[in-house]
Design a protein around this motif. Structure first.
Motif, PDB file in Angstrom:
ATOM      1  N   ARG A   1       0.804  -1.229   0.000  1.00 33.48           N
ATOM      2  CA  ARG A   1       0.000   0.000   0.000  1.00 33.48           C
ATOM      3  C   ARG A   1       0.834   1.276   0.000  1.00 33.48           C
TER       4      ARG A   1
ATOM      5  N   LEU B   1      -0.232   3.853  -3.037  1.00 33.49           N
ATOM      6  CA  LEU B   1      -1.589   4.410  -3.103  1.00 33.49           C
ATOM      7  C   LEU B   1      -1.595   5.779  -3.784  1.00 33.49           C
TER       8      LEU B   1
ATOM      9  N   LYS C   1     -12.033   5.745  -3.008  1.00 31.65           N
ATOM     10  CA  LYS C   1     -10.924   5.477  -2.088  1.00 31.65           C
ATOM     11  C   LYS C   1      -9.612   5.642  -2.831  1.00 31.65           C
ATOM     12  N   LEU C   2      -8.538   5.767  -2.092  1.00 29.99           N
ATOM     13  CA  LEU C   2      -7.226   5.724  -2.712  1.00 29.99           C
ATOM     14  C   LEU C   2      -7.046   4.323  -3.298  1.00 29.99           C
TER      15      LEU C   2
ATOM     16  N   ARG D   1      -1.785  -1.901  -9.164  1.00 36.64           N
ATOM     17  CA  ARG D   1      -2.765  -2.887  -9.592  1.00 36.64           C
ATOM     18  C   ARG D   1      -3.993  -2.253 -10.216  1.00 36.64           C
TER      19      ARG D   1
ATOM     20  N   ASP E   1      -0.507  11.768   3.232  1.00 29.57           N
ATOM     21  CA  ASP E   1      -0.870  11.408   4.593  1.00 29.57           C
ATOM     22  C   ASP E   1      -0.991   9.891   4.742  1.00 29.57           C
ATOM     23  N   ALA E   2      -1.686   9.278   3.780  1.00 33.82           N
ATOM     24  CA  ALA E   2      -1.864   7.825   3.850  1.00 33.82           C
ATOM     25  C   ALA E   2      -0.520   7.124   3.710  1.00 33.82           C
TER      26      ALA E   2
ATOM     27  N   LYS F   1      -5.768   5.647   9.544  1.00 31.13           N
ATOM     28  CA  LYS F   1      -4.765   5.263   8.552  1.00 31.13           C
ATOM     29  C   LYS F   1      -5.064   3.875   7.965  1.00 31.13           C
TER      30      LYS F   1
ATOM     31  N   ASN G   1      -7.724   2.033   3.253  1.00 29.38           N
ATOM     32  CA  ASN G   1      -6.419   1.885   2.600  1.00 29.38           C
ATOM     33  C   ASN G   1      -5.974   0.437   2.442  1.00 29.38           C
TER      34      ASN G   1
END
Ligand SMILES: Cc1cc2nc3c(=O)[nH]c(=O)nc-3n(C[C@H](O)[C@H](O)[C@H](O)COP(=O)(O)O)c2cc1C
Ligand code: SF4
Ligand code: SF4
Ligand code: FES
Lengths: 359, 449
Positions: free
Chosen positions: A53, A56, A72-73, A78, A97-98, B391, B395
């Motif tokens: 991840r 992202l 969503k991110l 993929r 941030d993610a 977080k 995700n």
């Protein structure tokens, strides 16, 4: 059909790519800072990606036909591009941030034993944390540990450092004909293991060392012999009955310390090599030397010489509101990293003395 | 209003003869006179929504199934039921197994599945025997096998036991596991409707969803859609546990208020042992917990009803979800911190470990919650928890990451002072529970997103 192209815009930079291309690969065509980091995807390994991840991105416009943003991110490694797609990587605060969160997660159980780790200097997790991570950690608990394990005579598994990217699993599965390397348990107690703890003796199994982004799988014939940045990478080849024989030698003077596959600018192996080349051919006379390798990742190995890198046409101006510079330039603060020193010009083994400021 | 459990009390309904005498397998007879497309159309008209948790319209899911020439298609029944608080499928399979088998035959016919699988939770070992016996009985009576009722349609149902992992209830992990692999969720797309089991087009549906196909075909999709309210059509099974007088399985038509459901004698019979309602998790451990006031009333002050829309009213700020129907009730002697810690431990244990935020974040949250619960927490831990769940959420590869994040987020959102009390009074928190606080009173609820 075959010459149909999709237009995709990543961080305000537009490229045209073939349908079926992933966002990550489209970004790699642009290159530079708009390329998301990838810790698990490996273009040579079918089915890889989607797990770590770190790649992202935000899709702010789905396509020309369906402009709705994705809720969503998405994992850029993929997700395939659509015509007219607009993607935000470093221009999206949400992504940054993610990604920071992902880096933090990858590090909370990592031992951070870089000073005694053979991978240090060419570790993707080091690079990633350096570029995208925070300087401290909020994790206050004991880190997960595992016993060190030898898988066969040549490979050492230091599971404690593993980030479970599954690359070695895909490698063992796809390069070798027996499936005997996999993952046991699940969640944060999952671990890489071999069938009944058996050694891996397939003649291509050494490649798992090269695909491992961290120091979880290391070469026992090189272990603790040297730091990678004191060895000089040299491209060489030999007539090998098993593989292409095109390798990279890591030398000090005339001594071959380590043999690896050649890697491209994304840190991916160009051609798989066999165990014989990797573990047994450690003499200069075994090889035809082609010349110094072009190392163009911003690793300490390159000592600041990004040989062979196309200079980025300053696209970054287009990246609105962001200054995607490194947080700090290691070459400016470390004595060991002196851009003005041309490694290939140093006679004999490179030594820390060679990097002293008074030299 | 009972559709699924109408005959559940009949002596011997588990066996074929009794089941058949009570109108069993009529829907198969009826379905075989229809075309597969007509059956899908009936299911669409019924408004049936998936009962496995996400509530996706079943008819729509069925119409997405790819039908490439010469490629077999499969129906897979998700009987992995491992969500804490959810045990409705177990009841249905244990007491009226033929209802599921009947639904599976009709659905297999509609989807063109000649090999249909029931993937059942490993711990439901005894139910495997019950199902296999029911399958054998159905076969002996000509409802399964080759050329069923001379229609030319062949169908076999196979029961596959899971190995004891909650994650194998996620449909793509289930498919991997069914194929004999490690139960890691797949990265979507491709969706199962295009490439599912052995890369063939596949529909995965919950046990209750497939059982509901029986009354839909028997009575017609329109009749089914008349039951319930709005987009919550038909009946829903709920498994109730926690501090109520009458825990168990209830079938409701989704027109009841939550208050009626918890307090009336017809359903849960109120809170046990003279205690008070403190909080409720209306749809299985993954959905947000609600304090008493928001359980009974929406943020607008209207009564909350037992259906998809009303339970979700207010979004996650002040609402929750119908989820899988695992209705968990907490009284005033329960500790929300401890409860949240228990759930965090569950998700930590059940994460498959593929993606870094879920693999690492679930363990981190559990460790922090353990500290807070055992009097070693810091005030900053509460904000840290909030940040970690943020977080993780959204995700990850599969919704387990979200399912791990939501309960923690909701507990902090609604019960923050209970967390703070644990931090400020570590010794007292070891001795007693925080109790009811003001949550059972009709307090003002800020309407924020
Ligand atoms: C972690 C996880 C566990 C799940 N467990 C179950 C389960 O035990 N039973 C089930 O029917 N659905 C479960 N689901 C939902 C399934 O992925 C899928 O949505 C469902 O089987 C679809 O059936 P439906 O449309 O009939 O609801 C789970 C989902 C997740 C993310
Ligand atoms: S050992 Fe290395 S390659 Fe294998 S999963 Fe772990 S980090 Fe990835
Ligand atoms: S969210 Fe968790 S359970 Fe789902 S794929 Fe990722 S690690 Fe596995
Ligand atoms: S590189 Fe895309 S998720 Fe790991």
């Amino acid at each position: 059909m075959s010459d149909q192209k999709f237009k995709v815009t990543i961080d305000n930079i537009t490229v045209e790519v073939a349908p079926g291309t992933t966002i990550l690969n489209a970004a790699r065509m642009i290159g530079g800072d708009v390329t998301p980091p990838a810790m698990c995807y490996y273009s040579k390994l079918e089915g890889s990606g989607g797990k770590c991840r770190t790649c992202l991105v935000e899709v702010s416009k789905g396509s020309e036909k369906d402009p709705r943003p994705m809720p969503k991110l998405v994992a850029s490694c993929r997700t395939t591009v659509m015509d007219g797609m607009e993607v935000k990587n470093i221009t999206s605060p949400k992504v940054l941030d993610a990604r920071k969160g992902v880096v933090e997660m990858l590090l909370i159980n990592h031992p951070l034993d870089c000073p005694v780790c053979d991978q240090a200097g060419e570790c993707h997790l080091q690079d990633l944390s350096y570029e995208h991570g925070a300087s401290g950690t909020r994790y206050e608990f004991d880190r997960r540990t595992f016993e060190k394990e030898d898988i066969g005579d040549y490979i050492s598994l230091h599971m404690t450092r593993c980030i479970l990217c599954y690359r070695c699993v895909f490698t063992a599965d796809q390069l070798t004909n027996k499936r005997e390397h996999g993952i046991l348990e699940r969640g944060d107690h999952a671990e890489i293991s071999t069938l009944l703890g058996k050694s891996l003796d397939n003649e291509f199994i050494g490649n798992v060392i090269d695909v491992c982004p961290v120091g979880a799988l290391t070469d026992k014939t090189f272990r603790f012999k040297n730091r990678v940045w004191f060895t000089k990478p040299v491209d060489a080849h030999r007539d090998c009955p098993t593989c292409s024989g095109k390798v990279r030698l890591w030398m000090r003077g005339d001594e071959v310390f380590r043999v690896t596959a050649r890697k491209d600018q994304w840190g991916e192996v160009e051609e798989w090599i066999c165990n014989d080349c990797r573990f047994h051919k450690k003499e200069t006379k075994d090889w035809v030397i082609e010349g110094p390798s072009k190392i163009d990742r911003h690793s300490v190995i390159s000592q600041g010489h990004y040989v062979g890198v196309k200079k980025q046409p300053v696209l970054i101006d287009k990246v609105i509101g962001k200054n995607p510079k490194l947080l700090l330039d290691i070459h400016k603060v470390s004595d060991v990293n002196r851009p003005e020193i041309e490694l290939s010009k140093i006679e004999g083994p490179a030594h820390s003395d060679d990097f002293k400021p008074n030299k | 209003m009972k559709l699924l459990l109408e005959h559940a009390h009949v002596e011997g309904i588990r066996y074929y003869d009794t089941y058949r005498k009570n109108g069993g397998y009529r829907s198969v007879e009826k379905a075989f006179k229809m075309t597969p497309e007509e059956i899908v159309e009936e299911v669409k008209k019924s408004g049936l929504r998936g009962r496995g948790g996400a509530g996706f319209p079943t008819g729509m899911k069925w119409s997405f199934l790819a039908k490439p020439e010469g490629v077999p298609r499969h129906l897979v029944c998700n009987a992995d039921e491992s969500e804490p608080g959810t045990f409705k499928d177990r009841y249905l399979m244990e007491f009226i197994p033929h209802l599921l088998i009947e639904g599976l035959i009709v659905s297999s016919f509609a989807l063109g599945s000649n090999a249909t699988y029931i993937y059942i939770r490993g711990e439901y070992a005894w139910i495997v025997d019950i199902l296999e016996q029911a399958i054998q009985e159905a076969k002996n009576n000509g409802w399964l096998g080759k050329n069923i009722l001379n229609t030319g349609f062949d169908c076999e149902i196979y029961v596959q036991r899971g190995g004891g992992a909650y994650i194998c209830g996620e449909e793509t992990a289930l498919i991997e596991s069914l194929e004999g692999k490690r139960g890691n969720p797949r990265i979507k797309p491709p969706f199962p409707a295009i490439q599912g089991v052995w890369m063939r087009p596949t529909v995965v549906n919950n046990v209750e969803t497939l059982a509901a196909v029986v009354p839909i075909i028997n009575n017609g999709g329109e009749a089914y859609a008349k039951i319930g309210v709005g987009k919550s059509t038909g009946t829903k099974l709920l498994s109730v546990c926690g501090n109520v007088k009458k825990p168990g399985i209830y079938e409701i038509d989704m027109t009841q208020t939550v208050e009626e459901f918890i307090f009336s004698d017809e359903y849960c019979g109120g809170i046990a042992n003279g205690k008070k309602l403190k909080a409720c998790i209306p749809g299985g451990s993954s959905v947000p917990i609600l304090p008493a006031n928001l359980t009974l009333k929406t943020a607008k002050g209207e009564a909350r009803y037992m259906n998809y829309e009303s339970l979700a009213d207010g979004g996650f700020a002040t609402g929750s979800m119908m989820g899988s129907g695992g209705f968990i009730v907490l009284d005033d002697s329960q500790c929300v911190v401890r409860h949240t810690m228990t759930l965090a431990r569950f998700y930590n244990h059940e994460s498959c470990g593929q993606c870094s935020p879920c693999r690492e974040g679930t363990g981190w949250m559990y460790k922090i919650l353990k500290n807070i619960e055992y009097g070693k927490g810091k005030m900053s831990d509460i904000d840290l928890l909030w940040d970690i769940q943020r977080k993780i959420e959204g995700n990850t590869i599969c919704p387990l990451g979200d399912a791990a994040a939501w309960p923690v987020a909701a507990a902090i959102r609604h019960f923050r002072d209970e967390f703070e009390w644990h931090v400020n009074n570590p010794d007292e928190a070891q001795q007693r529970n925080y109790g009811l606080a003001h949550y059972a009173d009709p307090i003002h609820v800020p309407v924020t997103a």
